[in-house]
Design a protein around this motif. Structure first.
Motif, PDB file in Angstrom:
ATOM      1  N   LEU A   1      69.671 -54.221 -25.497  1.00  0.00           N
ATOM      2  CA  LEU A   1      70.907 -54.241 -26.196  1.00  0.00           C
ATOM      3  C   LEU A   1      71.867 -54.620 -25.182  1.00  0.00           C
ATOM      4  CD1 LEU A   1      73.048 -54.032 -28.518  1.00  0.00           C
ATOM      5  CD2 LEU A   1      73.272 -51.722 -27.690  1.00  0.00           C
ATOM      6  N   GLU A   2      71.883 -53.999 -23.989  1.00  0.00           N
ATOM      7  CA  GLU A   2      72.642 -54.236 -22.714  1.00  0.00           C
ATOM      8  C   GLU A   2      72.435 -55.750 -22.220  1.00  0.00           C
ATOM      9  OE1 GLU A   2      73.043 -49.836 -20.468  1.00  0.00           O
ATOM     10  OE2 GLU A   2      72.029 -51.331 -19.240  1.00  0.00           O
ATOM     11  N   GLU A   3      71.084 -56.216 -22.166  1.00  0.00           N
ATOM     12  CA  GLU A   3      70.922 -57.295 -21.708  1.00  0.00           C
ATOM     13  C   GLU A   3      71.374 -58.486 -22.705  1.00  0.00           C
ATOM     14  OE1 GLU A   3      66.554 -57.326 -21.072  1.00  0.00           O
ATOM     15  OE2 GLU A   3      66.759 -55.579 -19.392  1.00  0.00           O
TER      16      GLU A   3
ATOM     17  N   GLU B   1      70.181 -59.181 -11.483  1.00  0.00           N
ATOM     18  CA  GLU B   1      69.833 -57.882 -10.787  1.00  0.00           C
ATOM     19  C   GLU B   1      69.720 -56.483 -11.642  1.00  0.00           C
ATOM     20  OE1 GLU B   1      72.226 -60.299 -10.159  1.00  0.00           O
ATOM     21  OE2 GLU B   1      72.953 -60.102  -8.195  1.00  0.00           O
ATOM     22  N   HIS B   2      70.757 -56.692 -12.521  1.00  0.00           N
ATOM     23  CA  HIS B   2      70.710 -55.570 -13.638  1.00  0.00           C
ATOM     24  C   HIS B   2      69.314 -55.408 -14.426  1.00  0.00           C
ATOM     25  CE1 HIS B   2      73.520 -52.999 -15.998  1.00  0.00           C
ATOM     26  NE2 HIS B   2      72.242 -52.704 -16.254  1.00  0.00           N
ATOM     27  N   LYS B   3      69.005 -56.635 -14.896  1.00  0.00           N
ATOM     28  CA  LYS B   3      67.651 -56.808 -15.734  1.00  0.00           C
ATOM     29  C   LYS B   3      66.390 -56.410 -14.852  1.00  0.00           C
ATOM     30  CE  LYS B   3      64.846 -60.289 -18.569  1.00  0.00           C
ATOM     31  NZ  LYS B   3      64.727 -59.603 -19.694  1.00  0.00           N
TER      32      LYS B   3
ATOM     33  N   ASP C   1      66.192 -54.480 -12.656  1.00  0.00           N
ATOM     34  CA  ASP C   1      66.370 -52.772 -12.296  1.00  0.00           C
ATOM     35  C   ASP C   1      65.774 -52.029 -13.608  1.00  0.00           C
ATOM     36  OD1 ASP C   1      66.865 -50.851 -10.432  1.00  0.00           O
ATOM     37  OD2 ASP C   1      68.442 -50.048 -11.295  1.00  0.00           O
ATOM     38  N   HIS C   2      66.369 -52.730 -14.728  1.00  0.00           N
ATOM     39  CA  HIS C   2      65.623 -52.125 -16.068  1.00  0.00           C
ATOM     40  C   HIS C   2      64.150 -52.338 -15.976  1.00  0.00           C
ATOM     41  CE1 HIS C   2      69.418 -52.830 -18.724  1.00  0.00           C
ATOM     42  NE2 HIS C   2      69.592 -51.840 -18.062  1.00  0.00           N
ATOM     43  N   GLU C   3      63.827 -53.527 -15.709  1.00  0.00           N
ATOM     44  CA  GLU C   3      62.164 -53.744 -15.492  1.00  0.00           C
ATOM     45  C   GLU C   3      61.367 -52.796 -14.753  1.00  0.00           C
ATOM     46  OE1 GLU C   3      62.308 -58.009 -14.926  1.00  0.00           O
ATOM     47  OE2 GLU C   3      62.484 -58.178 -17.144  1.00  0.00           O
TER      48      GLU C   3
ATOM     49  N   VAL D   1      70.662 -43.537  -9.683  1.00  0.00           N
ATOM     50  CA  VAL D   1      71.258 -44.748  -9.246  1.00  0.00           C
ATOM     51  C   VAL D   1      71.788 -45.925 -10.202  1.00  0.00           C
ATOM     52  CG1 VAL D   1      70.845 -46.806  -7.738  1.00  0.00           C
ATOM     53  CG2 VAL D   1      69.900 -44.430  -7.048  1.00  0.00           C
ATOM     54  N   HIS D   2      71.072 -46.131 -11.226  1.00  0.00           N
ATOM     55  CA  HIS D   2      71.613 -47.152 -12.202  1.00  0.00           C
ATOM     56  C   HIS D   2      72.488 -46.799 -12.936  1.00  0.00           C
ATOM     57  CE1 HIS D   2      70.158 -50.680 -14.698  1.00  0.00           C
ATOM     58  NE2 HIS D   2      70.723 -49.883 -15.608  1.00  0.00           N
ATOM     59  N   PHE D   3      72.645 -45.596 -13.500  1.00  0.00           N
ATOM     60  CA  PHE D   3      73.899 -45.115 -14.263  1.00  0.00           C
ATOM     61  C   PHE D   3      75.115 -45.452 -13.618  1.00  0.00           C
ATOM     62  CE2 PHE D   3      71.571 -42.086 -17.346  1.00  0.00           C
ATOM     63  CZ  PHE D   3      71.028 -43.173 -17.999  1.00  0.00           C
TER      64      PHE D   3
ATOM     65  N   HIS E   1      74.738 -50.013 -11.789  1.00  0.00           N
ATOM     66  CA  HIS E   1      74.572 -50.925 -12.676  1.00  0.00           C
ATOM     67  C   HIS E   1      75.463 -50.882 -13.816  1.00  0.00           C
ATOM     68  CE1 HIS E   1      71.865 -53.785 -10.072  1.00  0.00           C
ATOM     69  NE2 HIS E   1      71.184 -52.656 -10.039  1.00  0.00           N
ATOM     70  N   ASP E   2      75.370 -49.687 -14.591  1.00  0.00           N
ATOM     71  CA  ASP E   2      75.860 -49.508 -15.827  1.00  0.00           C
ATOM     72  C   ASP E   2      77.185 -49.414 -15.702  1.00  0.00           C
ATOM     73  OD1 ASP E   2      73.329 -50.010 -17.102  1.00  0.00           O
ATOM     74  OD2 ASP E   2      73.033 -48.035 -17.861  1.00  0.00           O
ATOM     75  N   ALA E   3      77.703 -48.573 -14.765  1.00  0.00           N
ATOM     76  CA  ALA E   3      79.154 -48.383 -14.499  1.00  0.00           C
ATOM     77  C   ALA E   3      79.922 -49.532 -14.450  1.00  0.00           C
ATOM     78  CB  ALA E   3      79.414 -47.348 -13.339  1.00  0.00           C
TER      79      ALA E   3
END
Ligand SMILES: [Fe+2]
Ligand SMILES: [Fe+2]
Length: 132
Positions: free
Chosen positions: A62-64, A77-79, A81-83, A116-118, A121-123
């Motif tokens: 959904l985010e992607e 970069e965000h994707k 990190d998800h992977e 780290v991610h929240f 990247h997410d913020a």
């Protein structure tokens, strides 16, 4: 096994997003708790991991989708990190299959990842592209 505690620095400050993130951590904690009980059959832990993988994948997808459709500048970069997290969960599943249990190092690894991610990247993403 140590569970992942929600920390104030995990928060993106957006209520819906933080709620979903708390739910993901809740699922992971349920799995860590189950796997630290010697009586839990490995198949049950495997089922929980499968559920977590599906839920986290859906959250990421959904985010992607939003990032790519709105041409977010840090999409790649965000994707990536998800992977990385999905790879870690696959490693946990392989480990479970090989050893019949989930190793302690994974709770440490997942805690680091969420921490780290929240808040990075997410913020950044959710503040730049608020949900409608
Ligand atoms: Fe997220
Ligand atoms: Fe994300």
């Amino acid at each position: 096994m140590a569970s992942i505690e929600w920390r104030p620095e995990f928060a993106t400050g957006i209520q819906d997003v933080d709620h979903e993130h708390r739910e993901l951590i809740g699922w992971i904690n349920q799995t860590l708790a189950a796997s630290s009980q010697p009586a839990t059959p490995p198949g049950q832990i495997g089922d929980l991991l499968g559920e977590i993988f599906a839920r986290i994948s859906a959250h990421f997808a959904l985010e992607e989708h939003v990032m790519s459709s709105r041409r977010y500048d840090q999409y790649a970069e965000h994707k990536r990190d998800h992977e990385g997290l999905l790879d870690d969960i696959r490693d946990i599943m392989d480990d479970l299959e090989a050893a019949g249990r989930v190793e302690e190092r994974f709770s440490t690894r997942l805690t680091e990842w969420f921490g780290v991610h929240f808040r990075t990247h997410d913020a950044r993403f959710h503040h730049q592209m608020p949900r409608p």
